[in-house]
Design an enzyme around this catalytic site. Sequence first.
Site, short mmCIF file in Angstrom:
data_model
loop_
_atom_site.label_atom_id
_atom_site.label_comp_id
_atom_site.label_asym_id
_atom_site.label_seq_id
_atom_site.Cartn_x
_atom_site.Cartn_y
_atom_site.Cartn_z
CE LYS A 1 -3.07 2.50 2.74
NZ LYS A 1 -3.97 3.00 4.60
CG LEU B 1 -12.02 -2.71 18.28
CD1 LEU B 1 -12.99 -3.69 17.65
CD2 LEU B 1 -11.99 -2.00 17.63
#
Length: 524
Positions: free
Chosen positions: A78, A336
């Site tokens: 990426k 999270l």
Amino acid sequence: MNKVTKIIIAGGGSSGWIAASYIFKALNFNVDITVIESPKIPKIGVGEATIPTIKEELFDFLQIPEKEWMPVCKGTYKLGIKFINWKRNASEGGDHYYHSFGEMPSCKNIPLSQIWMYHRHKGLKKPHDYSCYITPAICDEYKSPRFLDDTKVVHYAYHFDALLIAEFLQNWCVERGLNHIKDEIVNVELNEEGEIRSLIGENGHRYEADLYIDCTGFAGLLIEKALKEPWISFSDCLLTDSAVAINTPSDPGIEGIRPYTTATAFSSGWQWEIPLFGRSGNGYVYSSAFQSADDAEKEMRQFFGPKVAGLDARHIKFRSGRRRRSWVKNCISFGLASSFLEPLESTGLYFVYAALYQFMEYFPNKDIDPVLRDKFNEKAAYMVEDVRDFIVMHFCTSPREDTAFWRANKHELKIPDSLQRILSLQKAGIPIKKSYANNEFLYASFEAGFDRFWTNSNYQCVLAGVGYLPTSYLPLLNHRADILMEAEQVFAGIETKSKLLSDQLPTQYEYLNHIYNNAAVLAR
């Protein structure tokens, strides 16, 4: 002996196994670490996009080469993020810009972006991303960041299957002696000081340690349910709270592999496309206050057309925010359980290994010094809020007002004071958070305590991309013809190098075929 000898990590997944591998390696494999993973939580492979620091701060730290993990995890390179339709509705012709990695050049300590603005006011220069970086031209041609002899030409991050990376790191840890237990944690026992004494499994087994790591996701089994640490919501400035995901197969030999994440603005949010080797992970992040789940799925299916016919969609609810304190008593939360920001800038896993880096800086003895804990919490909070501001900036500076969602982002958001200061600097034409070293890649500086995560280069990619420009260019440039002359050479050099690399580099598909070199691995 007062030193920590036993650590329990509750929860697996990518966050849990990154935490396990990082801590295990950082402590030289001299601590008893156990990962307790629920056998009841379903595992779903999703495409994960990252930022460049993951190479140096995770894989290089663990001494795991790309050729060892990328083929197993369907990894691709990426080089940045391509933002589509953030300026105009697609029906009005569409638009795009790139957020490229790395620092742009400077001329006599003036960032090239400020000189680009000088020319832009005179109507002379092409778009900012193509003027100041070589990456966009490489991305347009689907090229690799490396030549076939492995020479690296631009900074990059990765795309990979999050489930496969978790499995890879699990095997890596277990091979080195880490304990892995499948059990459901049904109770958390506290001692008289309010610290965690033990975790109780479904089979009645009691698990005890000196430190407990909470990687149980939004459930926050230890940090929230047991220790009652509250969650600070960012819903007043980040409106998105839902997503619908559909993975699509691809034929990289025919379609090629895009070396970037795509973020396309939709009516009530934006859609990601993450290209892996052999499939694409896709999802639409939206605000449930402006669109129903059914309508969101319909909009996404209309975008892809026949390509997604018959494929299942997965609906996800999330909350953007952070834990008031990530470290409470003898429990530290990551992933999270600690924080989450909607995934626009691919910082989810960064929060894990960056916080782990800081945790190692403040690693305690059994009798935890509260000063260590407080400093860690201070840095963790700053890190999340700094990224929050950057993500909010994408939405509030977009000129789109064609739907209720985009109008709300334009006119109704609560803009944090810290972001207001950044936007005022931009309008005044002052560079925002210049990097410490000229022309060096300083996308994140851990040693600086996160205060340089985003630099002027990152801000200008986005702000120039949506046309949020200063009211005037830097006045100094009216008096410095020498800077302007030097900049012309730099601009010309970028254009020449862009064309040269676009012509000479192998495509990403060609390079990945070269390093994978094993059809059996690709078929897994």
